[in-house]
Write a protein that holds these residues in place. Structure first.
Motif, PDB file in Angstrom:
ATOM      1  N   LYS A   1     -11.197  -3.897   3.791  1.00 46.39           N
ATOM      2  CA  LYS A   1     -10.208  -3.879   4.751  1.00 46.39           C
ATOM      3  C   LYS A   1     -10.782  -3.847   5.996  1.00 46.39           C
TER       4      LYS A   1
ATOM      5  N   ASP B   1     -11.991   0.509   2.224  1.00 42.32           N
ATOM      6  CA  ASP B   1     -10.863   0.688   3.221  1.00 42.32           C
ATOM      7  C   ASP B   1     -11.717   1.146   4.506  1.00 42.32           C
TER       8      ASP B   1
ATOM      9  N   GLU C   1      -8.096   2.120  -3.173  1.00 46.91           N
ATOM     10  CA  GLU C   1      -8.645   2.045  -1.823  1.00 46.91           C
ATOM     11  C   GLU C   1      -9.590   3.264  -1.499  1.00 46.91           C
TER      12      GLU C   1
ATOM     13  N   GLU D   1       0.722  -1.041   0.039  1.00 44.27           N
ATOM     14  CA  GLU D   1      -0.006  -0.155   0.016  1.00 44.27           C
ATOM     15  C   GLU D   1       0.853   1.128  -0.068  1.00 44.27           C
TER      16      GLU D   1
ATOM     17  N   ASN E   1      -4.281   4.937  -2.245  1.00 44.34           N
ATOM     18  CA  ASN E   1      -5.687   5.774  -1.688  1.00 44.34           C
ATOM     19  C   ASN E   1      -6.136   6.783  -2.190  1.00 44.34           C
TER      20      ASN E   1
HETATM   21 MG    MG Z   1      -5.754   2.801   2.775  1.00 44.96          MG
END
Ligand code: MG
Ligand code: C2E
Ligand code: MG
Ligand code: MG
Length: 284
Positions: free
Chosen positions: A197, A176, A146, A59, A114
């Motif tokens: 997640k 997320d 995400e 990530e 993200n």
């Molecule tokens: Mg994230």
């Protein structure tokens, strides 16, 4: 005297506000420069495959480098960038850098990136992402975006269009910080995700708080019922790992495996190709 004090208060207040405006302008200037000079860089936190113990992906987490071994965490500048109208150029710079870094990784290793809530009010978001992919030559199938729950709530119709386009291009979508926002179940029914997640606040407390453990179990059941993959965030010790592994969680991320690494160290980690020992607490 009272009147004078009141006057002084107003003057002091005005001075503080003036200072704030000046300070804001200074931070904004610094941020613009940092984006232009690429001193805001992605670090890469490993996401482990809990079946194999190998790195499944990384990530990308933004870091603003302010000195040789000094950096500012995203919580201290992402929101500012959003309010200053700088999140689009910042995010573009980060995604470009991340794609170029990730091109050096084996094909099977995913890049997770993200996207901020406010970016969903930008109708060009899908196009911007696609053009960075074609510009860098990074395959969409190896990218995962995400999104937090709140990201989607602002403008459902616009978000739905963007998400559909990304998905049609082969990009995976992860929900997320699951469990922290509101109406997260409705997000799941409205949009097509590939992965959930589980927020680290539930994972971190799963071994000392039976309610958190129940919530984690519930999310796992939901995720499996919907046929989605699951990543547990914030795994810090082997007890939490064993608990998640027992529940059939696919992927794990957290300080137990490693923090965010600069690009060269992330690549070195991949080249070592080590297996993290994944212990199961109970025999199934
Ligand atoms: Mg994230
Ligand atoms: P996130 O997407 O939920 O990212 C995970 C955060 O949890 C990261 O913090 C990571 O360092 C931290 N973390 C990971 N494992 C552990 C653990 O075991 N224990 C604990 N206590 N923390 C752990 P970070 O890097 O400070 O990022 C915070 C948030 O900032 C991210 O949350 C994400 O929402 C946002 N962010 C980061 N990079 C970007 C970016 O490039 N663009 C946008 N829009 N947002 C970003
Ligand atoms: Mg998260
Ligand atoms: Mg989180």
């Amino acid at each position: 005297a009272a009147k004078k004090a009141g006057h002084n208060n107003v003057a002091a207040y005005e001075r503080i506000m003036e200072d704030r405006v000046v300070r804001r302008a200074e931070v904004e200037m610094a941020l613009k420069t940092a984006i232009r000079e690429q001193s805001i860089v992605p670090y890469y936190q490993p996401v482990m495959d809990l079946k194999t113990g190998k790195v499944h992906g990384f990530e990308a987490l933004a870091r603003w480098k302010t000195g040789p071994s000094q950096y500012v965490a995203p919580s201290d500048f992402i929101e500012f960038a959003e309010s200053a109208g700088l999140i689009v150029p910042l995010s573009e710079s980060l995604l470009k850098q991340a794609c170029l870094d990730a091109l050096h990784w084996p094909d099977s290793v995913r890049l997770a990136f993200n996207i901020s809530p406010t970016q969903f009010s930008d109708r060009q978001l899908g196009l911007r992402i696609m053009s960075i992919l074609s510009e860098t030559g990074y395959p969409p199938q190896r990218l995962e975006i995400e999104i937090t729950e709140t990201a989607i709530i602002h403008d459902v119709a616009a978000a739905a269009n963007i998400l559909r386009d990304l998905r049609e291009a082969g990009i995976r979508l992860a929900l997320d910080d699951f469990g922290t926002g509101y109406s997260n179940l409705s997000q799941l029914s409205q949009f097509q995700f590939d992965k959930i997640k589980i927020d680290r606040s539930f994972v971190i407390n799963s071994d000392r708080d039976s309610k958190c453990a129940d919530i984690v179990r519930g999310i796992m059941g939901l995720s499996q019922g919907l046929g989605l993959a699951t990543t547990a965030e914030g795994i810090e010790d082997s007890g939490q790992l064993a608990f998640l592994k027992d529940l059939g969680c696919d992927f794990g991320q957290g300080y137990l495996f490693g923090k965010g690494l600069p690009a060269d160290q992330a690549l070195a980690l991949l080249l070592r190709n080590e297996e993290f020992p994944i212990i199961q607490s109970s025999v199934a």
